[in-house]
Design an enzyme around this catalytic site. Structure first.
Site, mmCIF file in Angstrom:
data_model
loop_
_atom_site.group_PDB
_atom_site.id
_atom_site.type_symbol
_atom_site.label_atom_id
_atom_site.label_comp_id
_atom_site.label_asym_id
_atom_site.label_seq_id
_atom_site.Cartn_x
_atom_site.Cartn_y
_atom_site.Cartn_z
ATOM 1 N N ASP A 230 7.115 -2.966 -4.014
ATOM 2 C CA ASP A 230 5.680 -3.121 -5.016
ATOM 3 C C ASP A 230 5.899 -1.694 -6.014
ATOM 4 O O ASP A 230 4.990 -1.044 -6.188
ATOM 5 C CB ASP A 230 4.390 -2.993 -4.329
ATOM 6 C CG ASP A 230 3.336 -3.408 -5.006
ATOM 7 O OD1 ASP A 230 3.389 -4.027 -6.264
ATOM 8 O OD2 ASP A 230 2.268 -3.342 -4.608
ATOM 9 N N GLY B 54 -9.310 3.382 -3.128
ATOM 10 C CA GLY B 54 -10.289 4.078 -2.267
ATOM 11 C C GLY B 54 -10.438 3.455 -1.001
ATOM 12 O O GLY B 54 -9.364 3.033 -0.483
ATOM 13 N N LYS C 294 -11.331 0.771 -0.060
ATOM 14 C CA LYS C 294 -11.223 -0.743 -0.091
ATOM 15 C C LYS C 294 -9.764 -1.136 0.001
ATOM 16 O O LYS C 294 -9.362 -2.225 0.502
ATOM 17 C CB LYS C 294 -11.267 -1.234 -1.383
ATOM 18 C CG LYS C 294 -12.977 -1.262 -1.768
ATOM 19 C CD LYS C 294 -13.365 -1.796 -3.101
ATOM 20 C CE LYS C 294 -14.879 -1.429 -3.193
ATOM 21 N NZ LYS C 294 -15.230 -2.057 -4.718
ATOM 22 N N LYS D 29 -0.299 8.573 4.802
ATOM 23 C CA LYS D 29 -0.342 6.997 4.819
ATOM 24 C C LYS D 29 -0.918 6.472 6.180
ATOM 25 O O LYS D 29 -0.013 6.615 6.998
ATOM 26 C CB LYS D 29 0.517 6.437 4.164
ATOM 27 C CG LYS D 29 0.360 4.804 3.948
ATOM 28 C CD LYS D 29 1.455 4.207 3.391
ATOM 29 C CE LYS D 29 1.077 2.727 3.227
ATOM 30 N NZ LYS D 29 2.299 1.765 2.389
#
EC number: 2.7.11.1
Length: 512
Positions: A198, A83, A85, A104
């Site tokens: 990642d 979200g 954060k 993004k």
């Protein structure tokens, strides 16, 4: 690692290759979401981007375009798993051509040098594969740095594995996920982009057909000098902890953690999983919801592959071709569509027919019968252009005569079904700009459809609507183009709007 046989018994310069940025008005983007964990995002939503021919070419967006597409970057449009954060937020958005995108948005000054960001984005943007949620654009506007990708409407692997509501992912689908992502990594490696940052279950997305795709956002770092891994250190390749560098072998290690997720249905640390593998406690590793529903032989192969991927020494890990070769023989339900195995509804292949009666043109568009549409447009000729292109006496110049000659040649080619020539002639007419004809846009739209260029067809149909806002044909042509782009919900909406406009005309509107 020991054998698992008996474990179940107990830099890219801008403009390279002739690619140049195009303004948004000349390139109608479309598509589906791409996730980013920390920020990873799987989005639920409508729309889709389909693979292959429906992928728009890579280009540059303005910040204003993306601001409008995301409703001023509304928090309601955030699809990042963390979200608000998350350090780099991912939003879903919708462009003017009604296609969904994933945007993004990087933190301020994450990439201070715009040229470097653009070059990185163009490098990733050249990749095109139906195993990827493809990158279709970027934005460098002041301090703003954004990436634009296809939007995937059916959530992330993490959502389906860890937070499912109605059903967990069946074993055959888990094998398909592993295989498809291995194919995506192998494609990227073959194309000179072997580094993926990642890799985790949040980076695996499901398209409108339920097929798994690898997020393109992981092909770029979160910042020029930033970390390549945002997940817990327990899941990070050991060599990255030593030197902070991502290598192709690091990507293989992360792929091994995804295999563990698929096996266990949980996000468990690799060290813990390896302890179970060494102790031959594989039953404890497996997802309890799969009990009695998977092949121990197949699971043994996947466990062995995962353990190889998670080797401490990078040189002992398999490469991407090994991953594909190992997982390919395990694909035993290749005839079953992914959406069936995921338990999601498949979108219709063509727009559904509205309840109200349709005209012959409407019927042809609902069937996506391009031959019938062509016959109707030939018969209709230019009746709908009345009042949209009146000219004064002074405007009758030689240029005007040449322009009308171009239209006449276009009409002849259109009748003779020489659609490429018709496109060229109609383009000459349109480019002069003195006379605006919705019919020419409508005809060129059909020509583009017949030449397998649905993006261009949609653009022309939208231009026809701009010239003549209440023209049903413009809406009908948009519905066909949207259906060709696998945007079937939007196509059905357009078909309904066109039918409503025709109904109004029959009650006393402008003649058809």
């Amino acid at each position: 690692m020991g054998c698992c046989q008996s474990l179940f018994s107990g830099d890219n310069p801008l403009g390279k290759d002739g690619v140049q940025p195009q303004p948004l008005s000349q390139n109608n983007h479309g598509g589906a979401t791409t996730a980013d964990n920390g920020g990873s995002g799987g989005a639920s939503g409508v729309g889709g981007g389909g693979g292959g021919g429906g992928i728009p070419s890579f280009s540059e967006f303005s910040f204003a375009d993306l601001k409008a597409a995301t409703n001023n970057f509304s928090s309601d449009n955030i699809v990042s798993e963390s979200g608000e954060k998350a350090p780099n937020l991912v939003y879903k958005g919708r462009l003017q051509n009604r296609r969904w995108i994933a945007v993004k948005k990087f933190t301020k000054m994450a990439w201070p040098e715009p040229k470097q960001f653009a070059e990185e984005a163009w490098g990733v943007g050249k990749l095109r594969h139906n195993r990827l949620a493809n990158l279709i654009g970027y934005c460098c506007d002041g301090d703003e740095r954004l990436l634009v990708a296809e939007f995937m409407p059916n959530d992330t692997l993490a959502k389906h594995l860890f937070h499912w509501e109605n059903q967990t992912i069946e074993w055959a689908m888990r094998l398909r996920v592993g295989y498809y992502i291995a194919e995506a990594l192998d494609y990227c490696s073959t194309e000179g982009r072997p580094l993926y940052h990642d890799l985790n279950a949040y980076r695996v997305l499901f398209d409108e057909d339920g097929d798994p795709r690898l997020s393109c956002f992981g092909l770029m770092k979160n910042s020029r000098d930033g970390k390549s891994y945002s997940t817990n250190l327990a899941y990070t390749p050991p060599e990255y902890l030593r030197n902070g560098r991502v290598t192709p072998e690091s990507v293989t290690y992360s792929f091994g953690t995804v295999l563990l997720d698929l096996l266990s249905g949980k996000h468990i640390p690799p060290s813990h999983a390896l302890d179970m593998i060494r102790g031959k406690n594989i039953i404890l590793l497996m997802d309890s919801h799969l009990e009695g529903k998977f092949s121990t032989e197949e699971a043994t192969v996947v466990v062995e592959l995962a353990s190889q991927c998670l080797q401490y020494e990078p040189r002992e890990r398999p490469n991407t071709k090994d991953l594909v070769a190992t997982l390919a023989p395990l694909q035993t339900k290749s005839d079953v569509p992914s959406y069936v195995m995921l338990g999601i509804k498949k979108q219709e292949e063509a727009p559904s027919t509205p309840q109200r009666p349709l005209s012959p043109l409407g019927e042809a568009c609902s069937r996506m019968d391009l031959t019938a549409i062509h016959q109707i447009l030939v018969m209709t000729h230019y009746r709908d252009d009345e009042g949209t292109n009146e000219l004064s006496f002074q405007e009758w110049t030689q240029q005007m005569k040449d322009m009308l000659d171009a239209r006449k040649r276009g009409d002849q080619s259109f009748r003779e079904k020489d659609f490429k020539t018709a496109i060229d002639c109609y383009s000459q007419f349109i480019d002069v700009g003195t006379m605006v004809s919705p019919t020419v846009f409508g005809r060129r739209s059909l020509c583009y459809l017949l030449c397998d260029q649905p993006d261009a067809a949609l653009r022309d149909a939208m231009q026809a609507q701009c010239v003549y806002p209440d023209w049903p044909t413009a809406f009908y042509m948009q519905s066909v183009a949207l259906a060709k782009l696998n945007m079937n919900t939007d196509a059905a909406d357009m078909l309904n709007e066109a039918a409503q406009l025709e109904e109004k005309r029959q009650r006393g509107g402008r003649g058809s």
